[in-house]
Design a protein around this motif. Sequence first.
Motif, short mmCIF file in Angstrom:
data_model
loop_
_atom_site.label_atom_id
_atom_site.label_comp_id
_atom_site.label_asym_id
_atom_site.label_seq_id
_atom_site.Cartn_x
_atom_site.Cartn_y
_atom_site.Cartn_z
N LYS A 89 0.85 -1.18 0.00
CA LYS A 89 0.00 0.00 0.00
C LYS A 89 0.89 1.23 0.00
O LYS A 89 2.06 1.18 0.34
N ASP A 90 0.30 2.32 -0.40
CA ASP A 90 1.03 3.57 -0.43
C ASP A 90 1.41 3.97 1.00
O ASP A 90 0.58 3.89 1.91
N CYS A 91 2.67 4.33 1.18
CA CYS A 91 3.14 4.77 2.49
C CYS A 91 4.37 5.65 2.28
O CYS A 91 4.87 5.78 1.17
N LYS A 92 4.85 6.23 3.33
CA LYS A 92 6.05 7.08 3.26
C LYS A 92 7.29 6.19 3.32
O LYS A 92 8.10 6.29 4.23
N TYR A 93 7.41 5.30 2.34
CA TYR A 93 8.46 4.28 2.39
C TYR A 93 9.86 4.87 2.30
O TYR A 93 10.79 4.31 2.87
N GLU A 94 10.05 5.99 1.59
CA GLU A 94 11.39 6.58 1.51
C GLU A 94 11.84 7.05 2.89
O GLU A 94 12.97 6.79 3.30
N GLN A 95 10.94 7.69 3.62
CA GLN A 95 11.25 8.17 4.97
C GLN A 95 11.51 6.99 5.91
O GLN A 95 12.46 7.00 6.68
N TYR A 108 18.50 -0.28 -2.73
CA TYR A 108 17.59 -1.29 -3.27
C TYR A 108 16.17 -0.71 -3.34
O TYR A 108 15.47 -0.85 -4.35
N ILE A 109 15.76 -0.05 -2.28
CA ILE A 109 14.42 0.54 -2.22
C ILE A 109 14.28 1.65 -3.27
O ILE A 109 13.25 1.74 -3.94
N ARG A 110 15.31 2.47 -3.44
CA ARG A 110 15.25 3.50 -4.49
C ARG A 110 15.07 2.87 -5.87
O ARG A 110 14.35 3.38 -6.71
N ASN A 111 15.73 1.74 -6.10
CA ASN A 111 15.64 1.06 -7.39
C ASN A 111 14.30 0.36 -7.61
O ASN A 111 13.83 0.26 -8.74
N PHE A 112 13.69 -0.16 -6.54
CA PHE A 112 12.48 -0.98 -6.69
C PHE A 112 11.23 -0.36 -6.07
O PHE A 112 10.18 -1.00 -6.06
N GLY A 113 11.34 0.84 -5.52
CA GLY A 113 10.17 1.57 -5.03
C GLY A 113 9.46 0.89 -3.87
O GLY A 113 10.07 0.18 -3.06
N VAL A 114 8.15 1.10 -3.82
CA VAL A 114 7.36 0.60 -2.70
C VAL A 114 7.41 -0.93 -2.62
O VAL A 114 7.44 -1.49 -1.52
N ASN A 115 7.46 -1.63 -3.76
CA ASN A 115 7.57 -3.09 -3.72
C ASN A 115 8.90 -3.52 -3.10
O ASN A 115 8.95 -4.48 -2.34
N GLY A 116 10.00 -2.81 -3.45
CA GLY A 116 11.30 -3.10 -2.85
C GLY A 116 11.28 -2.87 -1.35
O GLY A 116 11.86 -3.64 -0.57
N PHE A 117 10.62 -1.79 -0.93
CA PHE A 117 10.50 -1.49 0.50
C PHE A 117 9.81 -2.65 1.23
O PHE A 117 10.31 -3.16 2.23
N PHE A 118 8.64 -3.06 0.72
CA PHE A 118 7.91 -4.12 1.41
C PHE A 118 8.64 -5.46 1.32
O PHE A 118 8.57 -6.26 2.25
N ARG A 119 9.35 -5.72 0.23
CA ARG A 119 10.11 -6.96 0.13
C ARG A 119 11.15 -7.02 1.25
O ARG A 119 11.32 -8.06 1.90
N LEU A 120 11.86 -5.91 1.50
CA LEU A 120 12.84 -5.89 2.59
C LEU A 120 12.16 -5.93 3.95
O LEU A 120 12.66 -6.58 4.88
N ASP A 165 -0.24 -10.23 -6.56
CA ASP A 165 0.56 -9.08 -7.00
C ASP A 165 0.68 -8.00 -5.94
O ASP A 165 1.69 -7.33 -5.86
N ASP A 166 -0.35 -7.84 -5.11
CA ASP A 166 -0.33 -6.77 -4.11
C ASP A 166 -0.03 -7.27 -2.69
O ASP A 166 -0.20 -6.55 -1.73
N ILE A 167 0.45 -8.52 -2.57
CA ILE A 167 0.83 -9.07 -1.27
C ILE A 167 2.24 -9.64 -1.39
O ILE A 167 2.52 -10.45 -2.27
#
Length: 184
Positions: A89-95, A108-120, A165-167
């Motif tokens: 879901k949309d969140c302040k993942y960069e912060q 990694y998160i910068r390269n893969f965005g919100v999906n990369g954030f949640f994967r980590l 796809d969204d989990i």
Amino acid sequence: TEMKYGIYIYEGDLSSLELRENLIMDAVGAYCRKHAIGCEEIEIIRAKKGKPYICGTERDVYCNVSHSGNMWICIVGEAECGIDLQLVKDCKYEQLSRRYFTPDEQDYIRNFGVNGFFRLWVRREAFGKYTGDGFYGEKPPFVDADGRLIDMVCDGFLKDLPIADDIICTYCTGGEDDDIEFFI
């Protein structure tokens, strides 16, 4: 030694704590019956940080649980295990990434965005649940210097579990070749 784990998934209204506790009991009972483990008096005991432990089985049985949105998942086996799933879901993942992740993980998160954030995030959660230390416990790197996910962290092996796809879901066990079976 290869271990067998059961993964149990439930989708529905999770607002009832009693339902969530019953789901754990059902998952442990089903695993014990499948693997011929006596389990007449199953009881769930929680450690200080909330990790469930199972008492009342003739052999040691371990489990771990996660839920997000209306999806609940549980891993059960005869050795330590951890699992986490998150609805993307949309969140302040960069912060959040600056606060909780290493520079390599932030790349990694910068390269893969919100999906990369949640994967980590789910990897760190699954590992923390496996060790019993939780998300804020030991923080080994989960991404190498080349920007690839690390699948073996300390003595835990992380494996992604495709659900939707969204989990995003990852589980952690002590063996690279551990086997899982699904019960829905």
